[in-house]
Scaffold this active site. Structure first.
Site, PDB file in Angstrom:
ATOM      1  N   SER A  19      11.756   4.197  -6.796  1.00 42.01           N
ATOM      2  CA  SER A  19      11.034   3.235  -7.644  1.00 42.01           C
ATOM      3  C   SER A  19      11.972   2.161  -8.178  1.00 42.01           C
ATOM      4  CB  SER A  19      10.410   3.951  -8.859  1.00 42.01           C
ATOM      5  OG  SER A  19       9.427   4.857  -8.447  1.00 42.01           O
ATOM      6  N   TYR A 156      -2.368  -8.271   1.383  1.00 36.13           N
ATOM      7  CA  TYR A 156      -2.018  -8.088  -0.040  1.00 36.13           C
ATOM      8  C   TYR A 156      -3.267  -8.266  -0.911  1.00 36.13           C
ATOM      9  CZ  TYR A 156       1.293  -7.844  -3.939  1.00 36.13           C
ATOM     10  OH  TYR A 156       2.000  -7.465  -5.057  1.00 36.13           O
ATOM     11  N   LYS A 163      -1.620 -10.027  -9.380  1.00 33.94           N
ATOM     12  CA  LYS A 163      -0.277 -10.525  -9.738  1.00 33.94           C
ATOM     13  C   LYS A 163      -0.354 -11.929 -10.334  1.00 33.94           C
ATOM     14  CE  LYS A 163       2.350  -7.011  -8.496  1.00 33.94           C
ATOM     15  NZ  LYS A 163       2.799  -6.071  -9.549  1.00 33.94           N
ATOM     16  N   ALA A 196       4.673   2.456  -3.606  1.00 32.47           N
ATOM     17  CA  ALA A 196       3.596   1.467  -3.757  1.00 32.47           C
ATOM     18  C   ALA A 196       3.534   0.543  -2.536  1.00 32.47           C
ATOM     19  CB  ALA A 196       3.807   0.645  -5.030  1.00 32.47           C
TER      20      ALA A 196
HETATM   21  P1  NAD Z   1       6.433   2.729  -7.112  1.00 25.16           P
HETATM   22  O1  NAD Z   1       5.333   3.343  -6.338  1.00 25.16           O
HETATM   23  O2  NAD Z   1       7.709   3.439  -7.165  1.00 25.16           O
HETATM   24  O3  NAD Z   1       5.957   2.387  -8.584  1.00 25.16           O
HETATM   25  C1  NAD Z   1       4.626   2.095  -8.913  1.00 25.16           C
HETATM   26  C2  NAD Z   1       4.342   2.806 -10.206  1.00 25.16           C
HETATM   27  O4  NAD Z   1       3.024   2.472 -10.709  1.00 25.16           O
HETATM   28  C3  NAD Z   1       4.383   4.324 -10.052  1.00 25.16           C
HETATM   29  O5  NAD Z   1       5.329   4.881 -10.923  1.00 25.16           O
HETATM   30  C4  NAD Z   1       2.982   4.749 -10.475  1.00 25.16           C
HETATM   31  O6  NAD Z   1       2.963   5.976 -11.155  1.00 25.16           O
HETATM   32  C5  NAD Z   1       2.599   3.602 -11.409  1.00 25.16           C
HETATM   33  N1  NAD Z   1       1.165   3.567 -11.679  1.00 25.16           N
HETATM   34  C6  NAD Z   1       0.149   3.393 -10.787  1.00 25.16           C
HETATM   35  N2  NAD Z   1      -1.030   3.521 -11.442  1.00 25.16           N
HETATM   36  C7  NAD Z   1      -0.738   3.762 -12.745  1.00 25.16           C
HETATM   37  C8  NAD Z   1      -1.515   3.991 -13.917  1.00 25.16           C
HETATM   38  N3  NAD Z   1      -2.872   4.007 -13.881  1.00 25.16           N
HETATM   39  N4  NAD Z   1      -0.875   4.224 -15.089  1.00 25.16           N
HETATM   40  C9  NAD Z   1       0.464   4.211 -15.156  1.00 25.16           C
HETATM   41  N5  NAD Z   1       1.263   4.006 -14.093  1.00 25.16           N
HETATM   42  C10 NAD Z   1       0.648   3.787 -12.900  1.00 25.16           C
HETATM   43  O7  NAD Z   1       6.630   1.276  -6.435  1.00 25.16           O
HETATM   44  P2  NAD Z   1       7.501   0.005  -6.867  1.00 25.16           P
HETATM   45  O8  NAD Z   1       7.614  -0.804  -5.638  1.00 25.16           O
HETATM   46  O9  NAD Z   1       8.732   0.434  -7.587  1.00 25.16           O
HETATM   47  O10 NAD Z   1       6.520  -0.777  -7.844  1.00 25.16           O
HETATM   48  C11 NAD Z   1       6.891  -1.214  -9.147  1.00 25.16           C
HETATM   49  C12 NAD Z   1       6.361  -2.608  -9.408  1.00 25.16           C
HETATM   50  O11 NAD Z   1       7.059  -3.547  -8.573  1.00 25.16           O
HETATM   51  C13 NAD Z   1       4.881  -2.818  -9.102  1.00 25.16           C
HETATM   52  O12 NAD Z   1       4.318  -3.669 -10.083  1.00 25.16           O
HETATM   53  C14 NAD Z   1       4.904  -3.526  -7.759  1.00 25.16           C
HETATM   54  O13 NAD Z   1       3.737  -4.297  -7.534  1.00 25.16           O
HETATM   55  C15 NAD Z   1       6.117  -4.408  -7.990  1.00 25.16           C
HETATM   56  N6  NAD Z   1       6.687  -4.996  -6.779  1.00 25.16           N
HETATM   57  C16 NAD Z   1       7.037  -4.209  -5.733  1.00 25.16           C
HETATM   58  C17 NAD Z   1       7.551  -4.773  -4.583  1.00 25.16           C
HETATM   59  C18 NAD Z   1       7.886  -3.910  -3.393  1.00 25.16           C
HETATM   60  O14 NAD Z   1       7.926  -4.455  -2.281  1.00 25.16           O
HETATM   61  N7  NAD Z   1       8.154  -2.628  -3.580  1.00 25.16           N
HETATM   62  C19 NAD Z   1       7.754  -6.162  -4.521  1.00 25.16           C
HETATM   63  C20 NAD Z   1       7.423  -6.951  -5.619  1.00 25.16           C
HETATM   64  C21 NAD Z   1       6.873  -6.348  -6.753  1.00 25.16           C
END
Ligand code: NAD
Length: 256
Positions: A19, A156, A163, A196
């Site tokens: 994460s 997406y 977003k 995610a």
């Molecule tokens: P991840 O799956 O590790 O983290 C996503 C988190 O969201 C998880 O910990 C999950 O438990 C939490 N979550 C989902 N539903 C929830 C709820 N109802 N209540 C509380 N928590 C909830 O994946 P990540 O990539 O580390 O994502 C973290 C953030 O970064 C997200 O907002 C994602 O959109 C953003 N992001 C990710 C990327 C990528 O490519 N991985 C790129 C840009 C932005």
């Protein structure tokens, strides 16, 4: 002495060691910040607790952000245990898998509601509760976004709309909270292979395209993002609020 010695922060969004939130937590901890963690649902507790405890965190609290009572309980605990808060990391999002493929025009009402509630409204809900604990400290709040908020990225879909709402919410929150000396900023991260991200159909091809086209000719890592988070959550960014900072190897500047 670390940059964040004596400061306290809460991390929303650790699911496992991949994460983005976990990399941010490690970077903050290295600079001396004391951290609390939340986890979304019992199934994740067994993953999050050992990680949190490995860096000395004592507060590991349940919080599904769709449940106001759980959010209230988290901030009640922080108020009782710490009496104040310096940093909040919102690194979470969710959309139903069926919404992350095919055409956006087919987004269901329920799918739209869920994605916007979990991925955008939750920041507002958390910021409102953090406000009294952060007032005057100064406080800093960050969230994680993606380029799909501004350009169409295949599959997406509704997450791009969520977003966009998240980024607009950051600007409105920054305006409201600025007078209380609380800053609110977004990191727009490049694609990174996490739990995610794996829900997005065709994610591997996004990684390949970034590597080929981005100025740095590579994808970013969780650690790249964490270093910018450290900047935004520390005094190094004391004059910065309401901004979107890209940590994407420069991909967003490229036309064709
Ligand atoms: P991840 O799956 O590790 O983290 C996503 C988190 O969201 C998880 O910990 C999950 O438990 C939490 N979550 C989902 N539903 C929830 C709820 N109802 N209540 C509380 N928590 C909830 O994946 P990540 O990539 O580390 O994502 C973290 C953030 O970064 C997200 O907002 C994602 O959109 C953003 N992001 C990710 C990327 C990528 O490519 N991985 C790129 C840009 C932005």
């Amino acid at each position: 002495m670390g940059l964040l010695e004596g400061k306290k922060g809460i991390i929303f969004g650790v699911a496992n060691e991949r994460s983005i939130a976990w990399a941010i937590a490690q970077a903050l901890n290295k600079e001396g910040m004391e951290l609390a963690f939340s986890y979304a649902g019992e199934a994740l507790e067994s993953r999050v607790r050992p990680l949190a405890e490995s860096i000395g965190a004592k507060l590991v609290l349940p919080c599904d952000v769709t449940d106001d009572a759980q959010i209230d309980a988290v901030f009640d605990t922080l108020s009782k245990e710490w009496g104040g808060l310096d940093a909040l990391v919102h690194s979470l999002a969710f959309a139903k898998k069926e919404e992350l493929k095919g055409e956006f025009v087919n987004t269901s009402r329920e799918g739209f509601k869920v994605a916007l509630d979990v991925s955008a409204y939750s920041l507002v809900a958390l910021a409102r509760r953090a406000m009294p604990l952060m007032e005057g400290r100064p406080g800093s709040i960050i969230t994680l976004s993606y380029y799909g908020s501004e350009k169409v990225i295949q599959n997406y879909n509704v997450m791009g709309v969520a977003k966009a709402a998240l980024e607009a919410s950051v600007r409105y929150l920054a305006a409201d909270l600025g007078a209380k000396n609380i800053r609110v900023n977004t990191i727009s991260a490049g694609p990174i292979k996490t739990l995610a991200a794996m829900g997005i159909t065709g994610f591997k091809s996004i990684l390949d395209q970034v590597e080929a086209k981005a100025p740095l000719k590579r994808n970013v890592t969780q650690e790249d993002v964490a270093k910018t988070a450290l900047y935004l959550l520390s005094d190094l960014s004391s004059g910065v609020t309401g901004e979107i900072i890209y940590v994407d190897a420069g991909f967003n500047i490229i036309g064709f």
